[in-house]
Design an enzyme around this catalytic site. Structure first.
Site, PDB file in Angstrom:
ATOM      1  N   ASP A  33      -6.985  27.925  10.188  1.00  0.00           N
ATOM      2  CA  ASP A  33      -6.235  27.880  11.305  1.00  0.00           C
ATOM      3  C   ASP A  33      -4.978  28.987  11.358  1.00  0.00           C
ATOM      4  O   ASP A  33      -4.563  29.466  10.329  1.00  0.00           O
ATOM      5  CB  ASP A  33      -5.634  26.612  11.799  1.00  0.00           C
ATOM      6  CG  ASP A  33      -4.732  26.009  10.583  1.00  0.00           C
ATOM      7  OD1 ASP A  33      -4.863  26.452   9.244  1.00  0.00           O
ATOM      8  OD2 ASP A  33      -3.700  25.309  11.113  1.00  0.00           O
ATOM      9  N   GLU A  63      -2.118  30.384  -0.629  1.00  0.00           N
ATOM     10  CA  GLU A  63      -1.359  31.436   0.064  1.00  0.00           C
ATOM     11  C   GLU A  63       0.071  31.392  -0.677  1.00  0.00           C
ATOM     12  O   GLU A  63       0.777  30.599  -1.086  1.00  0.00           O
ATOM     13  CB  GLU A  63      -1.002  31.152   1.447  1.00  0.00           C
ATOM     14  CG  GLU A  63      -0.413  29.872   1.805  1.00  0.00           C
ATOM     15  CD  GLU A  63      -0.616  29.641   3.210  1.00  0.00           C
ATOM     16  OE1 GLU A  63      -0.190  30.573   4.128  1.00  0.00           O
ATOM     17  OE2 GLU A  63      -0.594  28.339   3.737  1.00  0.00           O
ATOM     18  N   ASP A  98      -1.613  35.727   7.464  1.00  0.00           N
ATOM     19  CA  ASP A  98      -1.241  34.067   7.228  1.00  0.00           C
ATOM     20  C   ASP A  98      -2.566  33.538   7.752  1.00  0.00           C
ATOM     21  O   ASP A  98      -2.607  33.171   8.768  1.00  0.00           O
ATOM     22  CB  ASP A  98      -0.281  33.570   7.849  1.00  0.00           C
ATOM     23  CG  ASP A  98       0.187  32.320   7.538  1.00  0.00           C
ATOM     24  OD1 ASP A  98      -0.459  31.541   6.681  1.00  0.00           O
ATOM     25  OD2 ASP A  98       0.806  31.724   8.275  1.00  0.00           O
ATOM     26  N   GLU A 155      -3.758  23.733   8.431  1.00  0.00           N
ATOM     27  CA  GLU A 155      -2.513  23.659   7.657  1.00  0.00           C
ATOM     28  C   GLU A 155      -1.385  24.013   8.248  1.00  0.00           C
ATOM     29  O   GLU A 155      -0.167  23.563   8.041  1.00  0.00           O
ATOM     30  CB  GLU A 155      -2.845  24.951   6.611  1.00  0.00           C
ATOM     31  CG  GLU A 155      -1.712  25.040   5.669  1.00  0.00           C
ATOM     32  CD  GLU A 155      -0.206  25.767   5.878  1.00  0.00           C
ATOM     33  OE1 GLU A 155       0.886  25.500   5.241  1.00  0.00           O
ATOM     34  OE2 GLU A 155      -0.376  26.539   6.769  1.00  0.00           O
ATOM     35  N   GLU A 156      -1.393  24.725   9.495  1.00  0.00           N
ATOM     36  CA  GLU A 156      -0.399  25.356  10.310  1.00  0.00           C
ATOM     37  C   GLU A 156       0.260  23.967  10.835  1.00  0.00           C
ATOM     38  O   GLU A 156       1.559  24.033  11.719  1.00  0.00           O
ATOM     39  CB  GLU A 156      -0.683  26.325  11.374  1.00  0.00           C
ATOM     40  CG  GLU A 156      -1.234  27.621  10.516  1.00  0.00           C
ATOM     41  CD  GLU A 156       0.104  28.421   9.817  1.00  0.00           C
ATOM     42  OE1 GLU A 156       1.135  27.896   9.916  1.00  0.00           O
ATOM     43  OE2 GLU A 156      -0.510  29.428   9.309  1.00  0.00           O
TER      44      GLU A 156
HETATM   45 ZN    ZN Z   1      -0.419  30.120   6.157  1.00  0.00          ZN
END
Ligand code: ZN
Length: 404
Positions: free
Chosen positions: A83, A175, A113, A147-148
């Site tokens: 995402d 990340e 990202d 994740e966001e």
């Molecule tokens: Zn990220």
């Protein structure tokens, strides 16, 4: 159009990334079907088996598996999230989901990202396989949702499943952040996130009086205490240039609620703080301090947590961690300098570390202004291609770590 752009237009690894960037896996309420279709295609091209888990309905986790020659050894996990954060399209000079390539620079939401990292893993594995290389440990490439929005329906649930246990993960990469200097930043820990709301109740009445038990006085006391703490952390950072934001506790006032009319003292006022606790902070002592402040502020001052992360130990960067030694040695051979740091925000690595599994955050983007979540998020294609070469060295180094 410059020659460099024409060459990059034809580069299959660049094209592959741009195709992934064009998928609008943007928060909120993402339909991940298109990501899954794309990734299944990648798995098929690589000749790797693909499993799709769904710990939460409509929140798929896709895992590609490259079997090692010693598959009983704990595996290496290369994790990325599918995402991306929302865009304010009007503020972009390039359409955020077109993946325009201009003068060697790719513009797209998610290019830093972290879709670039996802495709770098894929391209590195592709090149290693094409060279006929086999690695000792099994390598899993996982692609997780959400994740966001904190990873709650994604990695947080996935790590609880038998599907995850079956991966037998010994070490994970996820990340990191771009670095504006020549150094590559590697993150071995994260601060704990606490979102707290303090509510101050008191005597309601007419705004012309000076009634006792005043919630305005109470909330001022609370805000003062939290802002004093904020000031201490700011001073620590100013006084010691070797510290970064991840090394100190950050405090921010994020919401204020209360009141119904200009001349009425309300029954309650409340204030929210976003706190990120440094790894050195004792959680019990910190909460006791908040409890004390509430008592000192007056009667009927209470607090609740919207989020309260537990303490998660960071991954050791010393001789006790053979994966770190392998990572460091590979970086030395690549002639890249590593800067270990504590991650300023939160990533899915915390759910992995919570299980006692060693995990590092690393996005190979040096000489790159960090633009995650920013308008016109972009990455030089050359930096992206260099990152593939870095993983081509890192992945074998990690996956060939002997049993210990
Ligand atoms: Zn990220």
């Amino acid at each position: 159009m410059t020659t460099i752009t024409i060459d990059l237009e034809k580069d299959p690894a660049v094209t592959n990334l741009r195709n992934y960037l064009r998928i609008r896996s943007v928060q909120p309420n993402i339909n991940y079907d298109e990501c899954i279709t794309y990734l299944r295609g990648q798995g098929a091209q690589l000749g790797l088996p693909v499993q799709v888990f769904e710990p939460v309905p409509k929140k798929p986790v896709l895992v590609m598996t490259w079997l090692g020659t010693e598959p009983a050894l704990p595996s290496i996990l290369l994790n990325s999230h599918m995402d991306v954060v929302p865009v304010f399209e009007k503020s972009w000079t390039h359409p955020p989901f077109a993946a325009d390539l201009v003068d060697g620079v790719i513009y797209a939401r998610g290019v830093q990202d972290m879709k670039s990292v996802a495709v770098q893993y894929i391209e590195a594995v592709r090149r290693l396989k094409e060279k006929g290389i086999r690695l000792k440990r099994t390598v899993h490439l996982s692609f997780v949702p959400d994740e966001e929005i904190g990873g709650g329906p994604g990695m947080a649930e996935f790590v609880k499943t038998d599907g995850f246990k079956g991966l037998n993960v010994g070490f994970s990469l996820d990340e990191g952040l771009a670095s504006a200097t020549d150094d590559y930043v590697v993150f071995n820990g994260e601060r704990s996130i606490w979102h707290i709301e303090v509510t101050c109740r008191g005597k309601s009445g007419h705004g012309s009086l000076l009634l006792p038990d005043n919630n305005g006085e109470k909330i001022r006391y609370i805000i003062d205490k939290f802002m004093d703490l904020r000031g201490e952390s700011k001073k620590k950072l100013e006084d010691d240039p070797s510290l970064t934001i991840g090394d100190v506790t950050s405090v921010n006032l994020t919401q204020l609620h209360g009141g119904i009319h200009d001349n009425i003292i309300p029954e309650k006022l409340s204030v929210c703080f976003d706190i990120r606790l440094a790894l050195s902070v004792d959680h019990q002592q910190f909460e006791d301090m908040i409890k004390r402040w509430c008592a000192e502020a007056g009667s009927d001052v209470t607090y609740t947590f919207a989020q309260k992360d537990c303490y998660v130990a960071s991954t050791p960067l010393d001789n006790t961690n053979p994966y770190w030694l392998a990572f460091k040695e590979a970086a030395e051979k690549l002639n890249i300098s590593l800067k270990p740091r504590t991650f300023p925000g939160g990533t899915d690595s915390r759910y992995i570390r919570q299980l006692g599994v060693r995990a590092l955050g690393f996005s190979p983007m040096a000489r790159t202004t960090p633009m995650l979540h920013a308008h016109d998020e972009n990455l030089h294609a050359g930096t992206y291609l260099r990152g593939i070469e870095i993983y081509e060295a890192l992945v074998p180094a990690l996956a060939n770590v002997d049993s210990f």
